[in-house]
Motif scaffolding. Structure first.
Motif: not given
Length: 73
Positions: A3-10, A13, A39
């Motif tokens: 969920k975190f990785l889908k919501e934040y653009d890394l 990085k 990434s």
């Protein structure tokens, strides 16, 4: 984590991935590569612990393997 990785653009990085398990890593690292296509995954470390009852806090991955992984980063 998904969920975190889908919501934040890394994108762009540097990402260092470590995962712990008791004998089966599954598709953890594959999932990270798919979720972070833009990434730079710099390192993947699989920390394996004993699956035996009473020894689940016993790490089977050697300290040398961890040190070698750190040196490669």
């Amino acid at each position: 984590m998904k969920k975190f990785l889908k919501e934040y653009d890394l994108s762009g990085k540097d990402i260092i991935v470590a995962s712990s398990n008791a004998g089966w890593i599954g598709h953890c690292f594959k999932d990270y590569r798919e979720l972070l296509p833009n990434s730079n995954i710099k390192g993947e470390l699989d920390l394996v612990f004993s699956a035996e009852t009473g020894k689940r806090d016993e790490m089977l991955t050697s300290i040398k393997d961890i040190d070698d992984w750190i040196e490669k980063l």
